[in-house]
Motif scaffolding. Structure first.
Motif, PDB file in Angstrom:
ATOM      1  N   GLU A  37       0.882  -1.341   0.043  1.00 55.57           N
ATOM      2  CA  GLU A  37       0.066   0.310  -0.091  1.00 55.57           C
ATOM      3  C   GLU A  37       0.677   1.235   0.048  1.00 55.57           C
ATOM      4  N   SER A  38       2.073   1.189   0.723  1.00 55.64           N
ATOM      5  CA  SER A  38       2.846   2.426   0.631  1.00 55.64           C
ATOM      6  C   SER A  38       3.433   2.557  -0.508  1.00 55.64           C
ATOM      7  N   ARG A  39       3.556   1.587  -1.347  1.00 56.74           N
ATOM      8  CA  ARG A  39       4.396   1.675  -2.693  1.00 56.74           C
ATOM      9  C   ARG A  39       3.355   2.005  -3.761  1.00 56.74           C
ATOM     10  N   ILE A  40       1.902   1.740  -3.344  1.00 59.90           N
ATOM     11  CA  ILE A  40       0.943   2.147  -4.356  1.00 59.90           C
ATOM     12  C   ILE A  40       0.805   3.710  -4.204  1.00 59.90           C
ATOM     13  N   LYS A  41       0.556   4.093  -2.971  1.00 61.08           N
ATOM     14  CA  LYS A  41       0.341   5.574  -2.532  1.00 61.08           C
ATOM     15  C   LYS A  41       1.700   6.173  -3.165  1.00 61.08           C
ATOM     16  N   SER A  42       2.793   5.749  -3.478  1.00 56.49           N
ATOM     17  CA  SER A  42       3.875   6.570  -3.810  1.00 56.49           C
ATOM     18  C   SER A  42       3.877   6.560  -5.488  1.00 56.49           C
ATOM     19  N   GLY A  43       2.970   6.084  -6.009  1.00 59.26           N
ATOM     20  CA  GLY A  43       2.825   6.024  -7.357  1.00 59.26           C
ATOM     21  C   GLY A  43       3.526   4.731  -8.260  1.00 59.26           C
ATOM     22  N   GLU A  44       3.848   3.749  -7.284  1.00 62.94           N
ATOM     23  CA  GLU A  44       4.314   2.532  -8.043  1.00 62.94           C
ATOM     24  C   GLU A  44       3.363   2.012  -8.897  1.00 62.94           C
ATOM     25  N   SER A  45       3.949   1.604 -10.150  1.00 64.85           N
ATOM     26  CA  SER A  45       2.736   0.910 -11.052  1.00 64.85           C
ATOM     27  C   SER A  45       3.063  -0.508 -11.325  1.00 64.85           C
ATOM     28  N   LEU A  68      -4.385  -5.793  -2.887  1.00 63.32           N
ATOM     29  CA  LEU A  68      -3.413  -5.020  -3.433  1.00 63.32           C
ATOM     30  C   LEU A  68      -3.338  -4.961  -4.807  1.00 63.32           C
ATOM     31  N   ALA A  69      -3.731  -6.235  -5.721  1.00 64.21           N
ATOM     32  CA  ALA A  69      -3.900  -6.220  -6.991  1.00 64.21           C
ATOM     33  C   ALA A  69      -5.029  -5.298  -7.490  1.00 64.21           C
ATOM     34  N   THR A  70      -6.255  -5.372  -6.660  1.00 65.11           N
ATOM     35  CA  THR A  70      -7.239  -4.261  -7.100  1.00 65.11           C
ATOM     36  C   THR A  70      -7.080  -2.936  -7.030  1.00 65.11           C
ATOM     37  N   ARG A  71      -6.110  -2.420  -5.692  1.00 61.68           N
ATOM     38  CA  ARG A  71      -5.765  -1.105  -5.644  1.00 61.68           C
ATOM     39  C   ARG A  71      -4.792  -0.841  -6.771  1.00 61.68           C
ATOM     40  N   ILE A  72      -3.931  -1.497  -6.902  1.00 64.40           N
ATOM     41  CA  ILE A  72      -2.880  -1.051  -7.951  1.00 64.40           C
ATOM     42  C   ILE A  72      -3.484  -0.729  -9.547  1.00 64.40           C
ATOM     43  N   ALA A  73      -4.335  -1.950  -9.749  1.00 61.73           N
ATOM     44  CA  ALA A  73      -4.921  -1.604 -10.940  1.00 61.73           C
ATOM     45  C   ALA A  73      -6.087  -0.283 -11.061  1.00 61.73           C
TER      46      ALA A  73
END
Length: 176
Positions: A37-45, A68-73
């Motif tokens: 989640e921290s990486r997704i919030k930082s803009g990780e793709s 995590l898959a849903t959030r990054i998608a």
């Protein structure tokens, strides 16, 4: 968290790596979730979850992966599963999670540097402890995600979701 099943993590150019060594479970899935989640919030793709050293996964761990898959998608990114053996593939496919994540993709930004990335990983310890309200909420959320993934899962996990919801309500009442 149990020391025999650590989560190791790393940030790299174009992707972030999460490796499970030992069993992926309700004990170490919070560490995976916090880092992801921290990486997704930082803009990780691209989040990579490496299962090469994973000896098995419980439903909480797989539900956390699905979350995590849903959030990054939602951010136009992808969760990619690296080094998933036959057992891990079967477990993810059995719950229909192969539609949420890319399992053992052949063409990936990390494919040529996977071994080097693995050597640079650091242990990640979750900020929450098992048995707490926060941890129970985490386990419940993972099972709700699995139940929502498809109709078959709804039946499989309805009793667990109800039990965890009741437990959370009881714990929350005592915490007041």
């Amino acid at each position: 968290m149990s020391n025999d099943s650590p989560i190791k993590v790393g940030k790299f150019e174009g992707f972030s790596w999460i490796r499970c060594e030992g069993k992926g479970s309700f004990l170490n899935s919070p560490a995976m979730k916090e880092f992801g989640e921290s990486r997704i919030k930082s803009g990780e793709s691209c989040l990579v979850i490496d299962l090469e050293a994973c000896t098995g996964m419980d439903s909480t761990f797989m539900g956390t992966m699905a979350g995590l898959a849903t959030r990054i998608a939602e951010k136009n990114g992808a969760l990619q599963v690296a080094n998933a053996g036959e057992k891990s593939c079967h477990s993810l496919e059995d719950l229909g999670l192969d539609f949420l994540m890319e399992i053992n993709p052949g063409n990936s930004v990390w494919h040529d540097v996977a071994e080097q990335a693995q050597d640079l990983l650091k242990p990640k310890i979750a900020g929450m402890k098992a048995g707490t309200v926060l941890h129970t909420r985490h386990v419940l959320e993972a099972h709700e995600i699995l139940a929502d993934a498809n109709d078959g899962n709804k039946k499989k996990f309805s009793a667990v979701v109800k039990m965890l919801g009741d437990e959370l309500e009881e714990k929350s009442g005592k915490a007041r």
